[in-house]
Design a protein around this motif. Sequence first.
Motif, PDB file in Angstrom:
ATOM      1  N   PRO A 145      11.257 -63.278 -49.674  1.00  0.00           N
ATOM      2  CA  PRO A 145      12.231 -62.705 -48.732  1.00  0.00           C
ATOM      3  C   PRO A 145      12.168 -61.181 -48.679  1.00  0.00           C
ATOM      4  CG  PRO A 145      13.329 -63.269 -50.787  1.00  0.00           C
ATOM      5  CD  PRO A 145      11.899 -63.724 -50.941  1.00  0.00           C
ATOM      6  N   PHE A 146      12.610 -60.646 -47.556  1.00  0.00           N
ATOM      7  CA  PHE A 146      12.665 -59.187 -47.396  1.00  0.00           C
ATOM      8  C   PHE A 146      13.761 -58.838 -46.398  1.00  0.00           C
ATOM      9  CE2 PHE A 146      11.702 -54.948 -46.053  1.00  0.00           C
ATOM     10  CZ  PHE A 146      11.018 -54.350 -47.090  1.00  0.00           C
ATOM     11  N   TYR A 147      14.848 -58.235 -46.894  1.00  0.00           N
ATOM     12  CA  TYR A 147      15.955 -57.767 -46.062  1.00  0.00           C
ATOM     13  C   TYR A 147      15.891 -56.242 -45.960  1.00  0.00           C
ATOM     14  CZ  TYR A 147      18.187 -62.353 -46.705  1.00  0.00           C
ATOM     15  OH  TYR A 147      18.474 -63.691 -46.713  1.00  0.00           O
ATOM     16  N   TYR A 148      16.318 -55.718 -44.809  1.00  0.00           N
ATOM     17  CA  TYR A 148      16.353 -54.257 -44.714  1.00  0.00           C
ATOM     18  C   TYR A 148      17.448 -53.784 -43.757  1.00  0.00           C
ATOM     19  CZ  TYR A 148      13.849 -54.428 -40.209  1.00  0.00           C
ATOM     20  OH  TYR A 148      13.491 -54.643 -38.895  1.00  0.00           O
ATOM     21  N   PHE A 155      17.579 -45.892 -44.857  1.00  0.00           N
ATOM     22  CA  PHE A 155      16.765 -47.102 -44.946  1.00  0.00           C
ATOM     23  C   PHE A 155      17.005 -47.719 -46.313  1.00  0.00           C
ATOM     24  CE2 PHE A 155      12.640 -49.214 -46.005  1.00  0.00           C
ATOM     25  CZ  PHE A 155      12.681 -50.194 -45.020  1.00  0.00           C
ATOM     26  N   GLU A 156      17.248 -49.040 -46.308  1.00  0.00           N
ATOM     27  CA  GLU A 156      17.506 -49.739 -47.558  1.00  0.00           C
ATOM     28  C   GLU A 156      16.884 -51.125 -47.456  1.00  0.00           C
ATOM     29  OE1 GLU A 156      21.296 -50.384 -50.620  1.00  0.00           O
ATOM     30  OE2 GLU A 156      21.632 -49.758 -48.559  1.00  0.00           O
ATOM     31  N   PHE A 157      16.246 -51.583 -48.536  1.00  0.00           N
ATOM     32  CA  PHE A 157      15.617 -52.899 -48.514  1.00  0.00           C
ATOM     33  C   PHE A 157      15.856 -53.606 -49.843  1.00  0.00           C
ATOM     34  CE2 PHE A 157      12.373 -50.047 -50.257  1.00  0.00           C
ATOM     35  CZ  PHE A 157      11.885 -50.751 -51.341  1.00  0.00           C
ATOM     36  N   ALA A 158      15.738 -54.935 -49.820  1.00  0.00           N
ATOM     37  CA  ALA A 158      15.958 -55.714 -51.039  1.00  0.00           C
ATOM     38  C   ALA A 158      15.459 -57.136 -50.859  1.00  0.00           C
ATOM     39  CB  ALA A 158      17.442 -55.727 -51.408  1.00  0.00           C
ATOM     40  N   SER A 192      20.305 -61.554 -39.834  1.00  0.00           N
ATOM     41  CA  SER A 192      20.996 -61.899 -41.075  1.00  0.00           C
ATOM     42  C   SER A 192      22.461 -62.111 -40.713  1.00  0.00           C
ATOM     43  CB  SER A 192      20.848 -60.800 -42.127  1.00  0.00           C
ATOM     44  OG  SER A 192      21.849 -59.804 -41.973  1.00  0.00           O
ATOM     45  N   ILE A 193      23.253 -62.477 -41.671  1.00  0.00           N
ATOM     46  CA  ILE A 193      24.669 -62.721 -41.413  1.00  0.00           C
ATOM     47  C   ILE A 193      25.413 -61.426 -41.070  1.00  0.00           C
ATOM     48  CG2 ILE A 193      25.396 -62.505 -43.813  1.00  0.00           C
ATOM     49  CD1 ILE A 193      26.689 -65.059 -41.176  1.00  0.00           C
ATOM     50  N   PHE A 194      24.813 -60.284 -41.392  1.00  0.00           N
ATOM     51  CA  PHE A 194      25.376 -58.989 -41.000  1.00  0.00           C
ATOM     52  C   PHE A 194      24.584 -58.420 -39.823  1.00  0.00           C
ATOM     53  CE2 PHE A 194      26.697 -59.177 -45.517  1.00  0.00           C
ATOM     54  CZ  PHE A 194      28.061 -58.987 -45.347  1.00  0.00           C
ATOM     55  N   ASN A 195      25.300 -57.867 -38.859  1.00  0.00           N
ATOM     56  CA  ASN A 195      24.640 -57.306 -37.679  1.00  0.00           C
ATOM     57  C   ASN A 195      23.646 -56.201 -38.033  1.00  0.00           C
ATOM     58  OD1 ASN A 195      25.913 -58.600 -35.248  1.00  0.00           O
ATOM     59  ND2 ASN A 195      27.773 -57.878 -36.262  1.00  0.00           N
ATOM     60  N   GLU A 196      23.964 -55.432 -39.054  1.00  0.00           N
ATOM     61  CA  GLU A 196      23.192 -54.226 -39.358  1.00  0.00           C
ATOM     62  C   GLU A 196      22.015 -54.472 -40.304  1.00  0.00           C
ATOM     63  OE1 GLU A 196      27.305 -53.472 -38.139  1.00  0.00           O
ATOM     64  OE2 GLU A 196      26.446 -54.647 -39.788  1.00  0.00           O
ATOM     65  N   ILE A 197      21.907 -55.663 -40.873  1.00  0.00           N
ATOM     66  CA  ILE A 197      20.824 -55.969 -41.815  1.00  0.00           C
ATOM     67  C   ILE A 197      19.882 -56.981 -41.173  1.00  0.00           C
ATOM     68  CG2 ILE A 197      20.251 -56.904 -44.085  1.00  0.00           C
ATOM     69  CD1 ILE A 197      22.976 -55.982 -45.065  1.00  0.00           C
ATOM     70  N   LYS A 198      18.593 -56.707 -41.234  1.00  0.00           N
ATOM     71  CA  LYS A 198      17.585 -57.575 -40.634  1.00  0.00           C
ATOM     72  C   LYS A 198      16.659 -58.138 -41.709  1.00  0.00           C
ATOM     73  CE  LYS A 198      19.200 -56.403 -36.602  1.00  0.00           C
ATOM     74  NZ  LYS A 198      20.104 -57.352 -35.901  1.00  0.00           N
ATOM     75  N   LYS A 199      15.881 -59.136 -41.296  1.00  0.00           N
ATOM     76  CA  LYS A 199      14.823 -59.669 -42.158  1.00  0.00           C
ATOM     77  C   LYS A 199      13.477 -59.282 -41.568  1.00  0.00           C
ATOM     78  CE  LYS A 199      17.390 -63.931 -43.302  1.00  0.00           C
ATOM     79  NZ  LYS A 199      18.052 -64.494 -42.123  1.00  0.00           N
ATOM     80  N   LEU A 200      12.563 -58.839 -42.423  1.00  0.00           N
ATOM     81  CA  LEU A 200      11.179 -58.656 -41.997  1.00  0.00           C
ATOM     82  C   LEU A 200      10.583 -60.051 -41.855  1.00  0.00           C
ATOM     83  CD1 LEU A 200       8.935 -56.510 -41.481  1.00  0.00           C
ATOM     84  CD2 LEU A 200       8.230 -56.870 -43.857  1.00  0.00           C
ATOM     85  N   GLN A 201       9.912 -60.300 -40.748  1.00  0.00           N
ATOM     86  CA  GLN A 201       9.396 -61.643 -40.497  1.00  0.00           C
ATOM     87  C   GLN A 201       8.077 -61.883 -41.233  1.00  0.00           C
ATOM     88  OE1 GLN A 201      10.253 -63.234 -36.351  1.00  0.00           O
ATOM     89  NE2 GLN A 201      10.377 -61.035 -35.946  1.00  0.00           N
TER      90      GLN A 201
END
Length: 616
Positions: A145-148, A155-158, A192-201
Amino acid sequence: MCGIYGSTIAYTKHQVQDKLERTKFRGPDKLDFKFLGNEVNPVIFGHNRLAIVDIDERSNQPFTYNKTIHIVFNGEVYNFKVLKEQLETKGYSFHTTSDTEVMCAAYMAYGEDCVYHFDGMFAFVIYDETKQKLFGARDRLGKKPFYYFLKDKQFEFASQLSSIQMHHEHLTISNKAISYYLAWGAVPDPHSIFNEIKKLQPGHCFSLNLNNYDFKERVYWDIDTENKKPYQGDYKEAVSELDDLVKNAVSTRLFADVPVGIFLSGGVDSSVVAALATQTTSSKVKTFSVKFNEKGFDESLYAQQVADHLKTDHHIIECNYNEGLDLIDTFSHYYDEPFADSSAIPSMLLAKHTRKQVTVALSGDGGDESFIGYERYKWMKQVNHLYNLPNFIRNTVAKTAGLAPYYKLKMIGKGLEYDDINSLYIASVTGVNMSWLKSDFDYTDVPEKKYLFHSNKNLYERLTDFDIKTYLNWDINTKVDRATMAYSLEARAPLMDHSVVEFAQSLPTDFKYNGKIQKRILKDVLYQYVPENIFDRPKAGFTMPFAEWFKNELKDYVLSELDMVSLKQIPNIDADEVYKMIQQHMDGSWNRYPLIWKLLVLKQWLNTNGKGYTIK
């Protein structure tokens, strides 16, 4: 296998520590972080390590190579030894035996094209100090997984959403994501469940220029929707080639500096992996399966038969009601987005007890998608004939079936109301009767539809392509990653090796689905090592007896959690209709357990993670 974290936001050391502590279960061996960059361009890298390859502290992360290349990396690059030899001929030197160091050297040698050289499962970010840029990627099939979060110069990722969520201001819950979840059972990429956080595909990489925050994302791997390189050999040759490919994929995934085992359900996919593992190692293979006491849910007998034939060191984990109930209560701590696949619970139980003996486990994930294995493909094959009939005949069949007293016939009747077989398939995945879901947008309109709605391949190839991009990524990968990492166990999937997937896609359909035989070629690889008669039975899924529990042991729990007051607080549903459906489950007239579980999970997530956030 680990948890990665990074940010250009000026968090304090205490806040960074909190973020890493939240997902320490992903990597309990070493928690560390570094403040890199400078006052103009701050960069924080953090890491939770689960030591698998080169367990020495010299390979701890964040890792620095040649003073200017810094990396945080989750996963494994299985071909790192071969890649290392190639890089040594180019003059690169190494001080560890880890794949992490090889990745850094590969980046220096090949730049962003290094991703083409990596065979494995991974999510990583490299900080190139000289060029003042970040470069990151997610593996081809999305195992890791990769969220950002990206806004202005932040910029923040995890690896998990909860790390970004902590100490983060101005996040809002996505109403659209809730509708997606209620339809698909998971929040699809890139949302993602938050509007501001996305997943790298999956199969994507990115670069971020730290001087001007120019963010560029690109696809480096994708499914060949046109089948430009069809297989040229005959069936016998294909069986031999697939045997070699899977054997190599299994062999490379058995390498670790810690104990390795195999999840063995007794089905075709996991049995192939176990069989080829016994062919590629001289050590006695450890295998693990789950046992349920409820009638119709215990597949451990079949796993035992396979294990006895292969002479593995087999362990049966008995799943009891109380232990399963405990995991329901802590579910949202590990699945920190709403996630409705109920097989996540037995997956967690399997991981929990497997971890007591090994640190790495191989699974059979990916076989159904690549080799046309799901029962729903067989159903679509049957229904497809009706779509070749004139519309008035199909409409007559639909109305007649809709009046039948049997659930399956009613659903067939409802399904035939769709204009084409592709739309019916999406409805069969999301739900044929979704009148209870109140959404102000078309939740079936996902970009991945392009893998289904085209004419370059036949129906079955398009169905499996679509499932690789959706179900395998959104559901299976999420389930397995969170279930195993909850107990610091690394899961590896040989059948998701991209070379195996690409080979399967190149094969003629009848090599995979011939007559009534699904996964034909994979089965013929297996039958070289395990007798065919062991698998002469209907295909079984990996699930728990929730349908019965919700009517008996968990009835009071369900009725208290999903009473009318609670249902009216859940966004995007018709509470009155859902309440009737729950009553139908309790009186035994309909099996509504998937919907009940879906709502229980969402309610739990909103209660534990959603407080204080606006939904919009």
